[in-house]
Design an enzyme around this catalytic site. Sequence first.
Site, PDB file in Angstrom:
ATOM      1  N   ASP A  29       0.840  -1.199   0.000  1.00 54.29           N
ATOM      2  CA  ASP A  29       0.000   0.000   0.000  1.00 54.29           C
ATOM      3  C   ASP A  29       0.875   1.250   0.000  1.00 54.29           C
ATOM      4  OD1 ASP A  29      -1.964  -1.807   0.190  1.00 54.29           O
ATOM      5  OD2 ASP A  29      -2.775  -1.124   2.122  1.00 54.29           O
ATOM      6  N   PHE A  60       2.283   1.987  -3.312  1.00 52.95           N
ATOM      7  CA  PHE A  60       1.203   2.522  -4.145  1.00 52.95           C
ATOM      8  C   PHE A  60       0.997   4.010  -3.835  1.00 52.95           C
ATOM      9  CE2 PHE A  60      -3.156   3.528  -5.219  1.00 52.95           C
ATOM     10  CZ  PHE A  60      -3.347   2.885  -6.434  1.00 52.95           C
ATOM     11  N   ASP A  61       0.901   4.316  -2.543  1.00 53.86           N
ATOM     12  CA  ASP A  61       0.686   5.709  -2.136  1.00 53.86           C
ATOM     13  C   ASP A  61       1.810   6.613  -2.629  1.00 53.86           C
ATOM     14  OD1 ASP A  61      -1.609   5.000  -0.924  1.00 53.86           O
ATOM     15  OD2 ASP A  61      -0.770   4.892   1.101  1.00 53.86           O
ATOM     16  N   SER A 116     -35.977  -4.506 -17.212  1.00 53.60           N
ATOM     17  CA  SER A 116     -35.952  -5.312 -15.994  1.00 53.60           C
ATOM     18  C   SER A 116     -36.218  -6.759 -16.397  1.00 53.60           C
ATOM     19  CB  SER A 116     -36.980  -4.809 -15.005  1.00 53.60           C
ATOM     20  OG  SER A 116     -38.235  -4.859 -15.598  1.00 53.60           O
ATOM     21  N   GLU A 158     -26.214 -16.815 -13.900  1.00 55.48           N
ATOM     22  CA  GLU A 158     -25.383 -15.860 -13.157  1.00 55.48           C
ATOM     23  C   GLU A 158     -26.036 -15.576 -11.824  1.00 55.48           C
ATOM     24  OE1 GLU A 158     -25.351 -12.349 -15.559  1.00 55.48           O
ATOM     25  OE2 GLU A 158     -24.635 -13.456 -17.308  1.00 55.48           O
ATOM     26  N   LYS A 169     -27.741 -13.069  -9.137  1.00 57.18           N
ATOM     27  CA  LYS A 169     -28.491 -11.820  -9.219  1.00 57.18           C
ATOM     28  C   LYS A 169     -28.016 -10.948  -8.063  1.00 57.18           C
ATOM     29  CE  LYS A 169     -33.095  -9.997 -10.049  1.00 57.18           C
ATOM     30  NZ  LYS A 169     -32.956  -8.789  -9.279  1.00 57.18           N
ATOM     31  N   ASP A 180     -27.532  -8.077  -5.510  1.00 61.37           N
ATOM     32  CA  ASP A 180     -28.523  -7.206  -4.881  1.00 61.37           C
ATOM     33  C   ASP A 180     -27.906  -5.834  -4.640  1.00 61.37           C
ATOM     34  OD1 ASP A 180     -30.917  -6.512  -3.871  1.00 61.37           O
ATOM     35  OD2 ASP A 180     -30.707  -7.568  -1.969  1.00 61.37           O
ATOM     36  N   ARG A 183     -30.036   3.527 -13.441  1.00 63.80           N
ATOM     37  CA  ARG A 183     -31.127   2.984 -14.229  1.00 63.80           C
ATOM     38  C   ARG A 183     -32.280   3.987 -14.360  1.00 63.80           C
ATOM     39  NH1 ARG A 183     -35.789  -0.032 -13.509  1.00 63.80           N
ATOM     40  NH2 ARG A 183     -36.168  -1.418 -15.262  1.00 63.80           N
ATOM     41  N   GLU A 243     -23.748  -4.088 -11.753  1.00 62.88           N
ATOM     42  CA  GLU A 243     -24.396  -3.803 -10.489  1.00 62.88           C
ATOM     43  C   GLU A 243     -23.379  -3.278  -9.479  1.00 62.88           C
ATOM     44  OE1 GLU A 243     -27.565  -4.680 -10.834  1.00 62.88           O
ATOM     45  OE2 GLU A 243     -28.431  -4.739  -8.811  1.00 62.88           O
ATOM     46  N   TYR A 302     -21.963  -7.355 -15.858  1.00 60.75           N
ATOM     47  CA  TYR A 302     -22.537  -8.607 -16.342  1.00 60.75           C
ATOM     48  C   TYR A 302     -23.187  -8.496 -17.719  1.00 60.75           C
ATOM     49  CZ  TYR A 302     -26.457  -6.366 -13.890  1.00 60.75           C
ATOM     50  OH  TYR A 302     -27.380  -5.466 -13.439  1.00 60.75           O
ATOM     51  N   LYS A 319     -35.887 -15.760  -7.991  1.00 64.33           N
ATOM     52  CA  LYS A 319     -35.593 -15.047  -6.742  1.00 64.33           C
ATOM     53  C   LYS A 319     -35.656 -16.014  -5.573  1.00 64.33           C
ATOM     54  CE  LYS A 319     -36.961 -10.661  -6.512  1.00 64.33           C
ATOM     55  NZ  LYS A 319     -36.397  -9.392  -6.097  1.00 64.33           N
ATOM     56  N   CYS A 322     -40.282   6.453  29.334  1.00 62.90           N
ATOM     57  CA  CYS A 322     -39.178   5.496  29.299  1.00 62.90           C
ATOM     58  C   CYS A 322     -39.520   4.257  30.129  1.00 62.90           C
ATOM     59  CB  CYS A 322     -37.909   6.152  29.830  1.00 62.90           C
ATOM     60  SG  CYS A 322     -36.529   5.004  29.936  1.00 62.90           S
ATOM     61  N   CYS A 324     -37.031   4.397  33.329  1.00 66.59           N
ATOM     62  CA  CYS A 324     -36.987   5.454  34.350  1.00 66.59           C
ATOM     63  C   CYS A 324     -38.224   6.335  34.322  1.00 66.59           C
ATOM     64  CB  CYS A 324     -35.733   6.303  34.173  1.00 66.59           C
ATOM     65  SG  CYS A 324     -35.777   7.314  32.683  1.00 66.59           S
ATOM     66  N   CYS A 330     -35.050   8.688  25.281  1.00 65.85           N
ATOM     67  CA  CYS A 330     -35.233   9.040  26.684  1.00 65.85           C
ATOM     68  C   CYS A 330     -34.176  10.091  26.990  1.00 65.85           C
ATOM     69  CB  CYS A 330     -35.026   7.814  27.575  1.00 65.85           C
ATOM     70  SG  CYS A 330     -34.852   8.290  29.306  1.00 65.85           S
ATOM     71  N   CYS A 368     -30.952   7.344  33.888  1.00 64.55           N
ATOM     72  CA  CYS A 368     -31.624   6.162  33.350  1.00 64.55           C
ATOM     73  C   CYS A 368     -30.617   5.000  33.281  1.00 64.55           C
ATOM     74  CB  CYS A 368     -32.159   6.527  31.966  1.00 64.55           C
ATOM     75  SG  CYS A 368     -33.032   5.201  31.167  1.00 64.55           S
TER      76      CYS A 368
HETATM   77  S1  IVH Z   1     -29.319  -8.705 -16.706  1.00 66.91           S
HETATM   78  C1  IVH Z   1     -32.399  -7.464 -19.664  1.00 66.91           C
HETATM   79  N1  IVH Z   1     -27.877  -9.892 -14.872  1.00 66.91           N
HETATM   80  O1  IVH Z   1     -31.643  -7.185 -11.782  1.00 66.91           O
HETATM   81  C2  IVH Z   1     -31.390  -7.933 -18.725  1.00 66.91           C
HETATM   82  N2  IVH Z   1     -29.383  -8.195 -14.176  1.00 66.91           N
HETATM   83  O2  IVH Z   1     -34.695  -6.852 -12.902  1.00 66.91           O
HETATM   84  C3  IVH Z   1     -30.915  -6.895 -17.855  1.00 66.91           C
HETATM   85  N3  IVH Z   1     -29.339  -7.714 -11.778  1.00 66.91           N
HETATM   86  O3  IVH Z   1     -31.987  -4.011 -13.120  1.00 66.91           O
HETATM   87  C4  IVH Z   1     -30.304  -7.281 -16.600  1.00 66.91           C
HETATM   88  N4  IVH Z   1     -27.789  -9.199 -11.265  1.00 66.91           N
HETATM   89  O4  IVH Z   1     -30.030  -4.394 -11.631  1.00 66.91           O
HETATM   90  C5  IVH Z   1     -28.820  -8.960 -15.119  1.00 66.91           C
HETATM   91  N5  IVH Z   1     -26.508 -10.996 -13.366  1.00 66.91           N
HETATM   92  C6  IVH Z   1     -27.436 -10.071 -13.603  1.00 66.91           C
HETATM   93  C7  IVH Z   1     -28.002  -9.277 -12.588  1.00 66.91           C
HETATM   94  C8  IVH Z   1     -28.990  -8.349 -12.923  1.00 66.91           C
HETATM   95  C9  IVH Z   1     -28.600  -8.255 -10.784  1.00 66.91           C
HETATM   96  C10 IVH Z   1     -30.366  -6.680 -11.571  1.00 66.91           C
HETATM   97  C11 IVH Z   1     -30.236  -5.494 -12.469  1.00 66.91           C
HETATM   98  C12 IVH Z   1     -31.563  -5.330 -13.153  1.00 66.91           C
HETATM   99  C13 IVH Z   1     -32.454  -6.203 -12.369  1.00 66.91           C
HETATM  100  C14 IVH Z   1     -33.423  -6.890 -13.324  1.00 66.91           C
END
Ligand code: IVH
Length: 684
Positions: A34, A37-38, A83, A113, A115, A117, A136, A172, A224, A315, A409, A412, A427, A433
């Site tokens: 590090d 790098f710095d 989506s 893949e 998903k 979050d 988005r 993401e 992705y 999901k 409270c 107390c 409180c 307390c």
């Molecule tokens: S593909 C048309 N791949 O899920 C395909 N989306 O409802 C577009 N997300 O808004 C998305 N992991 O934010 C894709 N491996 C993944 C993902 C992914 C998370 C999210 C993304 C998107 C939402 C889809």
Amino acid sequence: MNSFEAQIRITELSEQLNAHNYNYYVLNAPVISDQEFDFLLKELEQLELQFPELKSSNSPTQRVGGDITDKFEKVTHKSPMLSLSNSYNQEEIQDWAKRAIELAGKPIDFVMELKYDGVAIALWYKNGQLERAVTRGDGSVGEDVTINVRTISSIPLQLKGDFPSEFEIRGEIFMPKGVFQKLNEERAEAGEELYANPRNTASGTLKQQDSKAVAKRKLDCFLYFVLNNNSTIETHSGRVNHAQSWGFKTPDPSKRMIETTSSVEGIMSFISFWDEHRTTLPFEIDGIVIKVNEVQLWDELGMTAKSPRWAIAYKFKAESISTKLLSITYQVGRTGAITPVANLTPIQLAGTTVRRASLHNADQIERLDIRVGDFVWVEKGGEIIPKVTAVDTSQPRGAESMHEYIANCPECNTPLIRLEGEVLHYCPNDTQCRPQLIGKLEHFISRKAMNIDGLGTETVSGLLASGLIKDAGDLYFLNYDQLIGLEFQVGDDSEETKKRSLQAKSVENLLAGLEASKQVPFERVLFAMGIRHVGETVAKKIARSVKSFDHLKTLSFDELRAIDEVGEIIAHSIQSWLTKEEHLIVLNKLIAAGLQFNINEQDEVLLSNALVGKSIVVSGTFETFSRDGIKEFIEQHGGKVVGSISSKTTYVVAGADMGPAKLKKAEDLKIPIISEQDLRALTD
Ligand code: IVH
């Protein structure tokens, strides 16, 4: 060095830094320390200060942020951010896959893949440079958050390899679990409300106006999806893989983050694997995405109303179970914050027995209309503490009328208050307390505060219960005779409690620990006071700026605010703390005991050596510093503040209204003129 030479060195340094950044953040395999790098980064910063015209907006120095955004510009997506259709049901996923095979009229390859979050992001690159990062939004129009995205270390600012001259890539942005947890620990320490989950925190962070604050949050990003870029590669997975060679962090096949299969069983096995193993990942996922791998088929498969037919999301069900709400009790924290707790008929959830769950706050209880006697849904999300998410309306309801939140409270009986704009009740009786007293003492003796060896929570409770102490100040006036044989309880209420008493050795340790703590430096003493919002870092900044508690007491609201990291809320909190007689009594005891309420000049360590050997002239007025504040800042980083510009001056820090004579002199002598932001950047 002339401008030409500087350009060569800047390019060289940028390339090296980009490569090291990639090794560290994308590959997780740093090849230099590090510190090294710095060192390279500092050299680049210096050069950019001397030759501002050579500084690029995608320079590795831009990772630390510094720019402030008032409003994020709205940007229309080049192609809509769609989506996915979701399903919680594995049979539906099978049906979807079969239908896709049918529509294609031939066997097809699927790619699976995780998903992630987090928050979806679209990145635009031109000639290998990050040009724009757009959220988005509603799918067709998003917001330009480029300034903040530049601070995310795993997103390349400059690509390598055979990238197309212009293209878009999507992914993401997320906050790793560990970062989230640490952030919440710090908030708890400062008596602040905790963030709910990593996703919302990532999303809030991305919209922050101060990019420097974003840089500190350590967001991360997986890419992705590469948009059509006339690629000759026919598959989605092939394109993503190719993008990895340009420097992007893409899902790792060796960790099963991405996989292809041509069978429905293959899809199901990937789903089951991650359903079982997802908690082991260092980030949160909420499902699996399955896509048709051959890009040519996408057009043929087409769209439903909002989402493509070539992809679907499975999901995970949040593990959730319904049980009876037996009662609602209230906990009082160190800062007096009240948290409502649901006491439940014990039930098994995700491998543990759950008896209690969080109800968050009064608003939440009202919004969900939770009543004692109801059956409620309890869920274990990413967080460790289970929470009540809804009333199970398929069961008979409990009490007839809405739950009435307490007004006093529970410990107390003091009437509770709720500050404007805050969701929690408090409180205000912080001097009597009991849980607040215990909490404050626990904080006082904790490792990062006074770090008192030989004194733990149980002994503290025993001391309070025996009446030997009322506050932290009394600790320092305890003697051997009072302590020997002191009874205290071990274990909390839910377990079997045992009585113990203090033996000679423990008493000696405790007294020695107290004595040693008298040498703890002022900044930690200040943190130990437990002033709301004054966490470890803020205490450090204040201590170094005011140098003594006596000085702190005399500061006006505006003077407090002029201290680095101190905003309105903190300034208010300090001032209101100081007006309380009881606090001053404790304070006087601690002063009498000989704790450090001054910075010991000999011990005073510089915040950094960044400005050692530099002579700096400051001129004009500044946005984020007071006149004294900026001088102090320079000195704290080892620099020397001088009154007039000469050939020996290293920099001139120019604020608004800098005098024209000074400006001319600096220009004539070719002294670099820098802004207050540049000055801060030099010291990071
Ligand atoms: S593909 C048309 N791949 O899920 C395909 N989306 O409802 C577009 N997300 O808004 C998305 N992991 O934010 C894709 N491996 C993944 C993902 C992914 C998370 C999210 C993304 C998107 C939402 C889809």
